[in-house]
Write a protein that holds these residues in place. Structure first.
Motif, PDB file in Angstrom:
ATOM      1  N   SER A   2       0.836  -1.195   0.000  1.00 30.55           N
ATOM      2  CA  SER A   2       0.000   0.000   0.000  1.00 30.55           C
ATOM      3  C   SER A   2       0.876   1.252   0.000  1.00 30.55           C
ATOM      4  N   GLU A   3       0.328   2.354  -0.504  1.00 28.83           N
ATOM      5  CA  GLU A   3       1.071   3.612  -0.530  1.00 28.83           C
ATOM      6  C   GLU A   3       1.496   4.028   0.867  1.00 28.83           C
ATOM      7  N   LEU A   4       0.609   3.877   1.838  1.00 27.97           N
ATOM      8  CA  LEU A   4       0.947   4.279   3.203  1.00 27.97           C
ATOM      9  C   LEU A   4       2.093   3.450   3.761  1.00 27.97           C
ATOM     10  N   LEU A  45      -3.994  12.475   4.163  1.00 31.17           N
ATOM     11  CA  LEU A  45      -4.080  12.785   2.737  1.00 31.17           C
ATOM     12  C   LEU A  45      -4.661  14.184   2.607  1.00 31.17           C
ATOM     13  N   ALA A  46      -3.807  15.150   2.240  1.00 34.06           N
ATOM     14  CA  ALA A  46      -4.212  16.551   2.196  1.00 34.06           C
ATOM     15  C   ALA A  46      -4.828  16.950   0.866  1.00 34.06           C
ATOM     16  N   ILE A  79      -1.284  13.148  -8.688  1.00 36.32           N
ATOM     17  CA  ILE A  79      -0.541  13.594  -7.514  1.00 36.32           C
ATOM     18  C   ILE A  79      -1.369  13.398  -6.249  1.00 36.32           C
ATOM     19  N   ALA A  80      -0.681  12.922  -5.207  1.00 36.81           N
ATOM     20  CA  ALA A  80      -1.270  12.814  -3.873  1.00 36.81           C
ATOM     21  C   ALA A  80      -0.328  13.526  -2.914  1.00 36.81           C
ATOM     22  N   GLN A  81      -0.886  14.396  -2.086  1.00 34.26           N
ATOM     23  CA  GLN A  81      -0.090  15.120  -1.096  1.00 34.26           C
ATOM     24  C   GLN A  81      -0.438  14.589   0.289  1.00 34.26           C
ATOM     25  N   PHE A  82       0.581  14.090   0.990  1.00 33.74           N
ATOM     26  CA  PHE A  82       0.417  13.568   2.340  1.00 33.74           C
ATOM     27  C   PHE A  82       1.151  14.456   3.329  1.00 33.74           C
ATOM     28  N   LEU A  83       0.594  14.577   4.524  1.00 38.04           N
ATOM     29  CA  LEU A  83       1.225  15.286   5.628  1.00 38.04           C
ATOM     30  C   LEU A  83       1.362  14.314   6.796  1.00 38.04           C
ATOM     31  N   ALA A  84       2.451  14.451   7.551  1.00 41.46           N
ATOM     32  CA  ALA A  84       2.652  13.626   8.742  1.00 41.46           C
ATOM     33  C   ALA A  84       3.357  14.465   9.800  1.00 41.46           C
ATOM     34  N   VAL A 114       6.042  19.354  10.380  1.00 41.44           N
ATOM     35  CA  VAL A 114       5.222  18.435   9.600  1.00 41.44           C
ATOM     36  C   VAL A 114       6.018  18.011   8.362  1.00 41.44           C
ATOM     37  N   ILE A 115       6.000  16.713   8.076  1.00 47.40           N
ATOM     38  CA  ILE A 115       6.600  16.222   6.835  1.00 47.40           C
ATOM     39  C   ILE A 115       5.554  16.340   5.737  1.00 47.40           C
ATOM     40  N   THR A 116       5.944  16.945   4.624  1.00 47.37           N
ATOM     41  CA  THR A 116       5.096  17.038   3.447  1.00 47.37           C
ATOM     42  C   THR A 116       5.671  16.105   2.393  1.00 47.37           C
TER      43      THR A 116
END
Length: 136
Positions: A31-33, A54-55, A94-99, A106-108
């Motif tokens: 999975s992407e995650l 998922l932003a 495109i998928a933008q994730f934040l953590a 925050v990691i972008t």
């Protein structure tokens, strides 16, 4: 129920359980995650799948187009320092994730067609962007 019938039913149940286990392990590892979590773990960040938010998502666009006026060329350099291709004009889905790393950072991560293209750390409340830790 005869012994033969019971044995056949138990064998079928065992095969089904084994198939379900293999499928679960396979889907979790691809999975992407899970890929994001592993990529961040290589850099020393302890994140779970639940850490990622998922932003934004967009089809057939570029990072530059997606971010619009928020895009800064300095992000390209910071992301390259982190070891990612960082092509702001690569077209794709495109998928933008934040953590969250902690309470202030925050990691972008920006994926293009399922691959990490950009990744950097943003400090909350400022325009500062920092590179991720190097691969350990």
């Amino acid at each position: 129920m005869s012994r033969k019938t019971r044995a056949i039913l138990l064998a079928v149940a065992g095969v089904l359980l084994l198939t379900a286990l293999v499928w679960s392990l396979y889907s979790n590892s691809t999975s992407e995650l899970s890929q994001l979590r592993r990529a961040m773990a290589q850099r020393g960040y302890s994140l779970t799948d639940e850490s990622f938010y998922l932003a934004d998502v967009a089809a057939d666009t570029t990072v530059r187009e997606l971010m619009g006026e928020q895009f800064d060329e300095a992000l390209t350099e910071v992301s390259r320092e982190s070891g990612f291709p960082s092509d702001p004009d690569r077209r794709g889905d495109i998928a933008q994730f934040l953590a969250a790393v902690d309470e202030t950072q925050v990691i972008t991560i920006l994926l293009v067609d399922g691959e990490i293209e950009f990744a950097f750390i943003q400090t909350l409340g400022s325009d500062e962007a920092l590179p991720l830790n190097p691969i350990q």
